[in-house]
Design an enzyme around this catalytic site. Structure first.
Site, PDB file in Angstrom:
ATOM      1  N   LYS A  14       0.876  -1.184   0.000  1.00 39.67           N
ATOM      2  CA  LYS A  14       0.000   0.000   0.000  1.00 39.67           C
ATOM      3  C   LYS A  14       0.909   1.229   0.000  1.00 39.67           C
ATOM      4  O   LYS A  14       1.489   1.594   1.012  1.00 39.67           O
ATOM      5  CB  LYS A  14      -0.869  -0.016   1.260  1.00 39.67           C
ATOM      6  N   GLU A  49       8.748   1.704  11.279  1.00 35.86           N
ATOM      7  CA  GLU A  49       9.905   2.577  11.008  1.00 35.86           C
ATOM      8  C   GLU A  49       9.329   3.983  10.984  1.00 35.86           C
ATOM      9  O   GLU A  49       8.655   4.354  10.024  1.00 35.86           O
ATOM     10  CB  GLU A  49      10.512   2.238   9.645  1.00 35.86           C
ATOM     11  N   CYS A  90      13.834  10.607   6.976  1.00 40.65           N
ATOM     12  CA  CYS A  90      13.646  10.222   8.387  1.00 40.65           C
ATOM     13  C   CYS A  90      14.925  10.416   9.183  1.00 40.65           C
ATOM     14  O   CYS A  90      14.885  10.709  10.372  1.00 40.65           O
ATOM     15  CB  CYS A  90      13.189   8.778   8.466  1.00 40.65           C
ATOM     16  N   GLU A 118       9.528  16.529  14.843  1.00 38.33           N
ATOM     17  CA  GLU A 118      10.037  16.285  13.489  1.00 38.33           C
ATOM     18  C   GLU A 118       9.359  17.255  12.527  1.00 38.33           C
ATOM     19  O   GLU A 118       8.142  17.208  12.335  1.00 38.33           O
ATOM     20  CB  GLU A 118       9.734  14.843  13.063  1.00 38.33           C
TER      21      GLU A 118
HETATM   22  P1  NAD Z   1       2.341   8.848   6.952  1.00 33.68           P
HETATM   23  O1  NAD Z   1       2.407   8.246   8.299  1.00 33.68           O
HETATM   24  O2  NAD Z   1       1.390   9.967   6.739  1.00 33.68           O
HETATM   25  O3  NAD Z   1       1.940   7.750   5.848  1.00 33.68           O
HETATM   26  C1  NAD Z   1       2.707   6.586   5.627  1.00 33.68           C
HETATM   27  C2  NAD Z   1       1.846   5.518   4.972  1.00 33.68           C
HETATM   28  O4  NAD Z   1       0.820   5.114   5.897  1.00 33.68           O
HETATM   29  C3  NAD Z   1       1.097   5.987   3.715  1.00 33.68           C
HETATM   30  O5  NAD Z   1       1.043   4.926   2.772  1.00 33.68           O
HETATM   31  C4  NAD Z   1      -0.299   6.280   4.236  1.00 33.68           C
HETATM   32  O6  NAD Z   1      -1.313   6.212   3.238  1.00 33.68           O
HETATM   33  C5  NAD Z   1      -0.462   5.183   5.276  1.00 33.68           C
HETATM   34  N1  NAD Z   1      -1.440   5.465   6.331  1.00 33.68           N
HETATM   35  C6  NAD Z   1      -1.844   6.669   6.806  1.00 33.68           C
HETATM   36  N2  NAD Z   1      -2.745   6.498   7.804  1.00 33.68           N
HETATM   37  C7  NAD Z   1      -2.897   5.157   7.954  1.00 33.68           C
HETATM   38  C8  NAD Z   1      -3.668   4.352   8.842  1.00 33.68           C
HETATM   39  N3  NAD Z   1      -4.466   4.895   9.768  1.00 33.68           N
HETATM   40  N4  NAD Z   1      -3.579   3.008   8.742  1.00 33.68           N
HETATM   41  C9  NAD Z   1      -2.752   2.438   7.811  1.00 33.68           C
HETATM   42  N5  NAD Z   1      -2.002   3.151   6.962  1.00 33.68           N
HETATM   43  C10 NAD Z   1      -2.072   4.493   7.038  1.00 33.68           C
HETATM   44  O7  NAD Z   1       3.826   9.267   6.576  1.00 33.68           O
HETATM   45  P2  NAD Z   1       4.342  10.085   5.321  1.00 33.68           P
HETATM   46  O8  NAD Z   1       3.963  11.516   5.484  1.00 33.68           O
HETATM   47  O9  NAD Z   1       3.960   9.381   4.083  1.00 33.68           O
HETATM   48  O10 NAD Z   1       5.944   9.919   5.503  1.00 33.68           O
HETATM   49  C11 NAD Z   1       6.715  10.758   6.287  1.00 33.68           C
HETATM   50  C12 NAD Z   1       7.036  10.099   7.620  1.00 33.68           C
HETATM   51  O11 NAD Z   1       7.687   8.857   7.397  1.00 33.68           O
HETATM   52  C13 NAD Z   1       8.027  10.918   8.450  1.00 33.68           C
HETATM   53  O12 NAD Z   1       7.601  10.945   9.788  1.00 33.68           O
HETATM   54  C14 NAD Z   1       9.337  10.139   8.335  1.00 33.68           C
HETATM   55  O13 NAD Z   1      10.240  10.317   9.392  1.00 33.68           O
HETATM   56  C15 NAD Z   1       8.826   8.740   8.253  1.00 33.68           C
HETATM   57  N6  NAD Z   1       9.842   7.876   7.668  1.00 33.68           N
HETATM   58  C16 NAD Z   1      10.507   6.980   8.462  1.00 33.68           C
HETATM   59  C17 NAD Z   1      11.526   6.176   7.934  1.00 33.68           C
HETATM   60  C18 NAD Z   1      12.274   5.176   8.773  1.00 33.68           C
HETATM   61  O14 NAD Z   1      12.946   4.322   8.201  1.00 33.68           O
HETATM   62  N7  NAD Z   1      12.228   5.253  10.081  1.00 33.68           N
HETATM   63  C19 NAD Z   1      11.854   6.298   6.577  1.00 33.68           C
HETATM   64  C20 NAD Z   1      11.158   7.230   5.798  1.00 33.68           C
HETATM   65  C21 NAD Z   1      10.143   8.001   6.348  1.00 33.68           C
END
Ligand code: NAD
Length: 495
Positions: free
Chosen positions: A179, A255, A289, A390
């Site tokens: 997804k 993550e 991240c 963040e």
């Molecule tokens: P997000 O949490 O908004 O979304 C991530 C994914 O989760 C998307 O596919 C989204 O559609 C899905 N999602 C959203 N709500 C959901 C729910 N209730 N249930 C299931 N899935 C759901 O994050 P983003 O804005 O896409 O990405 C940025 C974030 O990702 C930042 O906080 C960044 O630090 C983090 N990140 C972490 C790592 C790591 O390895 N630790 C790597 C890259 C990004």
């Protein structure tokens, strides 16, 4: 800059077929220009349920998990080769959807190819153990695939982060439902096309649907057909996922976000530390991240280092990622732009000083996108929101520190624990700080991992579990103990 990109419409990929959805459509747009890039289904919860049934049926059939490791390895290797073959076109699409510079897009796709190649080889190294008891007791400790895995990924590095999950999941023998984020459906579905072209991967092993996280994401996490969720995204979404997954006690890997400290001691090789510090925060416009979003500089070199740091930040070439001289692209969306500018205002309201940047870029073509100047905050205090939260934008908080203990205390003053950098020539300092800072990764005189062989993941609220390395593979395996009593068995056979 205009591109001649043709907007493609994608479908869901389920059970080896490309399927339409009864839901509406989502559209990704180039964050540098606002132009549409790709269209894909805004899938319904019924689409999610159907995809999960296919993934479940395929897993339970043993079509993938009972293949020989060499067959799974061959298939993964083929996917890796296809990425390398298609890298030119894929990197343009990745830049169009995320805004990142083309060179970074190629770097991300190369990382994905390397990771899949690594897990192709790792698939052949899944081994158990036979503890020695003596007598007639024999124990077999074996590893089996976890089952149906939901791979939920963000937009910032959509293909490399997906490969970190897909590689070990397929190597282990799991089936998956992917997804992607609503910002990156096009590049994800192009990647899925490569997987669909590999004959050795049976239909139903890899499934992918696009759509909103709040509805389809929640349905996937809730479904009893799923054995494991492997999620990368924000800490807030990670917490929601953990709560939803708790009802069926499924395995969860998270993550999540970070607020990493880049610690520069006065004895460091400053010629190397300076560009690394600049790159670690402003690369991907801070939308990484592991961005070095808190820069800690020893007080004895603070003024001279900061003078050069500000100069370097101001020299960064911000622009459309397709231009060859672009070093930093835009933020992903208008809402992210508002969020970042909100943090900039909160820093000013709290009394910190902007000593470089601080504004949206509204000149010429860049006014069409979500471009923000590389921004440096000084006079930052630890309770401030800009220090604690963040931002996920090109904003760095700089603080001076006295000594090792002070640096460790500042670095640890956060709910996050993803990564960090230390720059010094003193082994004593390096060892003290790298053991004192509570993060999953500590880079010493470098930034980022040298390859996929090592693990990555967070302490504290940066996550649960590890990705990449053999640790990342173990997350997709169950451990089973088979206990044998040999005397009994032999007796029964004789009777
Ligand atoms: P997000 O949490 O908004 O979304 C991530 C994914 O989760 C998307 O596919 C989204 O559609 C899905 N999602 C959203 N709500 C959901 C729910 N209730 N249930 C299931 N899935 C759901 O994050 P983003 O804005 O896409 O990405 C940025 C974030 O990702 C930042 O906080 C960044 O630090 C983090 N990140 C972490 C790592 C790591 O390895 N630790 C790597 C890259 C990004």
């Amino acid at each position: 800059m205009q591109t001649k990109h043709a907007v493609k419409t994608y479908s869901n990929y389920v059970g080896g077929k490309w399927l339409e959805s009864k839901g509406g459509t989502i559209e990704s747009r180039n964050p540098a220009t606002g132009a549409p890039v790709a269209r894909a289904p805004s899938s319904t919860t019924d689409d999610a349920a159907h995809a999960l049934e296919e993934a479940r049926r395929t897993f339970d059939s043993g079509a993938w998990g009972s293949k020989r490791p060499s067959e799974r390895a061959k298939a993964l290797g083929e996917v890796s080769d296809l990425i390398r073959k298609e890298i030119e076109d894929l990197s343009v699409l990745l830049t169009l959807e995320t805004g990142k510079p083309l060179a970074d897009a190629k770097g991300e796709l190369t990382n994905a190819a390397n990771v899949l190649e690594y897990y192709a080889s790792a698939a052949r190294h899944i081994v158990g153990r036979v503890p020695r008891y003596g007598g007639s007791d024999v124990s077999l400790v074996v590893h089996e695939p976890v089952g149906v895995c939901a791979l939920i990924v963000p937009w910032n590095s959509p293909i490399s982060l997906l490969s970190w999950k897909l590689g070990p999941a397929l190597a282990a023998g799991c089936t998956v439902l992917v997804k992607p984020s609503g910002y990156t459906p096009g590049i994800t579905m192009e990647f899925i096309k490569l997987l669909s072209a590999v004959e050795g991967i049976p239909p139903g092993v890899v499934n992918a649907i696009t759509g909103p996280g709040e509805t389809v994401g929640t349905e996937i996490v809730r479904s009893p057909l799923v054995d494991k969720i492997s999620f990368t995204g924000s800490t807030e979404t990670g917490k929601k996922i953990m709560e939803t997954a708790a009802s069926s006690l499924k395995k969860v890997n998270l993550e999540c976000g970070g607020k990493s400290a880049d610690i520069i001691f006065d004895d460091a090789n400053l010629d190397a530390a300076l560009p690394s510090a600049v790159w670690s925060i402003f690369r991907s416009a801070g939308q990484s991240c592991n961005a070095g979003s808190r820069l800690l500089v020893q007080d004895s070199i603070y003024d001279s280092f900061l003078r050069k740091f500000r100069q370097a930040a101001e020299a960064i070439h911000v622009g459309n990622g397709l231009q060859p001289d672009t070093e930093m692209g835009p933020l992903i969306s208008e809402s992210q732009l508002k969020r970042v500018m909100g943090y900039v205002q909160s820093g000013l309201d709290d009394g910190a000083r902007i000593t470089s940047g601080g504004a949206r870029i509204l000149e010429g073509e860049l006014s069409k996108g979500y471009f923000v100047q590389p921004t440096v905050f000084e006079g930052v205090e630890r309770p401030m929101r800009i220090f604690q939260e963040e931002i996920f934008g090109p904003v760095v908080c700089v603080l001076p520190f006295r000594d090792e203990d002070d640096a460790i205390a500042i670095a640890n003053d956060t709910r996050y624990g993803l990564a960090g950098d230390v720059w010094s020539r003193s082994l004593t300092r390096i060892m003290k700080v790298s053991q004192g800072v509570r993060t999953g990764t500590l880079w010493v005189n470098r930034h980022l991992n040298p390859g996929p062989e090592v693990p990555f993941g967070g302490y504290k609220q940066s996550g649960l579990g590890r990705e990449t390395g053999m640790e990342g593979l173990m997350e997709f395996l169950q451990t089973k103990h088979i206990s044998l009593q040999l005397t009994d068995s032999f007796d029964r056979v004789r009777r």
